[in-house]
Design a protein around this motif. Structure first.
Motif, PDB file in Angstrom:
ATOM      1  N   GLU A  38       0.828  -1.209   0.000  1.00  8.35           N
ATOM      2  CA  GLU A  38       0.000   0.000   0.000  1.00  8.35           C
ATOM      3  C   GLU A  38       0.861   1.257   0.000  1.00  8.35           C
ATOM      4  N   PHE A  39       2.059   1.189   0.589  1.00  8.88           N
ATOM      5  CA  PHE A  39       2.979   2.327   0.618  1.00  8.88           C
ATOM      6  C   PHE A  39       3.707   2.492  -0.725  1.00  8.88           C
ATOM      7  N   LEU A  40       4.001   1.400  -1.373  1.00  7.96           N
ATOM      8  CA  LEU A  40       4.811   1.385  -2.591  1.00  7.96           C
ATOM      9  C   LEU A  40       4.095   2.039  -3.768  1.00  7.96           C
ATOM     10  N   TRP A  41       4.838   2.724  -4.623  1.00  6.53           N
ATOM     11  CA  TRP A  41       4.293   3.291  -5.854  1.00  6.53           C
ATOM     12  C   TRP A  41       5.310   3.090  -6.966  1.00  6.53           C
ATOM     13  N   CYS A  42       4.844   3.171  -8.191  1.00  3.98           N
ATOM     14  CA  CYS A  42       5.678   2.950  -9.369  1.00  3.98           C
ATOM     15  C   CYS A  42       6.426   4.240  -9.726  1.00  3.98           C
ATOM     16  N   PRO A  43       7.759   4.204  -9.826  1.00  2.00           N
ATOM     17  CA  PRO A  43       8.525   5.405 -10.175  1.00  2.00           C
ATOM     18  C   PRO A  43       8.462   5.754 -11.658  1.00  2.00           C
ATOM     19  N   VAL A  44       7.800   4.915 -12.468  1.00  3.32           N
ATOM     20  CA  VAL A  44       7.647   5.189 -13.898  1.00  3.32           C
ATOM     21  C   VAL A  44       6.376   5.980 -14.171  1.00  3.32           C
ATOM     22  N   CYS A  45       5.255   5.589 -13.509  1.00  3.84           N
ATOM     23  CA  CYS A  45       3.974   6.249 -13.785  1.00  3.84           C
ATOM     24  C   CYS A  45       3.315   6.869 -12.549  1.00  3.84           C
ATOM     25  N   GLY A  46       3.803   6.571 -11.351  1.00  4.45           N
ATOM     26  CA  GLY A  46       3.252   7.160 -10.139  1.00  4.45           C
ATOM     27  C   GLY A  46       2.039   6.454  -9.564  1.00  4.45           C
ATOM     28  N   GLN A  47       1.616   5.345 -10.166  1.00  5.34           N
ATOM     29  CA  GLN A  47       0.439   4.622  -9.675  1.00  5.34           C
ATOM     30  C   GLN A  47       0.810   3.701  -8.513  1.00  5.34           C
TER      31      GLN A  47
END
Length: 154
Positions: A38-47
């Motif tokens: 839940e904390f993690l996000w994608c550094p490519v698209c921000g989702q």
């Protein structure tokens, strides 16, 4: 007994052979908490939504960037210390959606996350964000406009 670890899924998958009852069974053990995902996000698209494909890995649901989680050797007293390794080899449409995605330097980047559920924080990024690259922030492209649809006059 055959055993395999799939760190990318946040689970440990163990195949067991039981001599009494011939079929093998697959047991899935939680390895990382749901709160970490839940904390993690994608550094490519921000989702923030990831999909687990058994025996393949974990991928960003929006852009298909792969993420693999590894336990860090250094915890510095935190409950959890995890390295999230992102790989853009599988990312969809990087060349088309430049306004909605930002490629990773040389196709990969890592982030170290420290903390505990509801108290995670980013310790560092590798490569370090700078002039050449900055990871997309959580939700950065949420307000981006979609391309206008072309209307044809009859």
């Amino acid at each position: 007994m055959n055993a395999g670890r799939c760190f990318s899924s946040g689970h440990e998958e163990v195949a067991r052979y039981d001599r009494v009852s011939q079929p093998m069974t697959l047991e899935v053990l939680d390895r990382h908490s749901e709160a970490l995902f839940e904390f993690l996000w994608c550094p490519v698209c921000g989702q923030e939504v990831f999909t687990h494909i058994p025996f393949e890995g974990v991928f960003c649901k929006n852009c298909n960037t792969q993420v693999e989680l590894q336990e860090s050797r250094e915890t510095r007293g935190y409950e959890e210390a995890v390295l999230a390794c992102f790989d853009s080899t599988t990312t969809w449409n990087l060349h088309v959606d430049e306004k909605l995605r930002r490629d990773l330097p040389d196709g990969s980047a890592r982030v170290k996350i420290l903390g505990a559920p509801d108290a995670y924080e980013v310790d560092w990024w590798s490569p370090e964000p700078g002039e050449d690259w900055v990871p997309v922030e959580r939700g950065e492209f949420d307000d981006a406009e979609e391309p206008d649809e072309v209307s044809h006059l009859a």
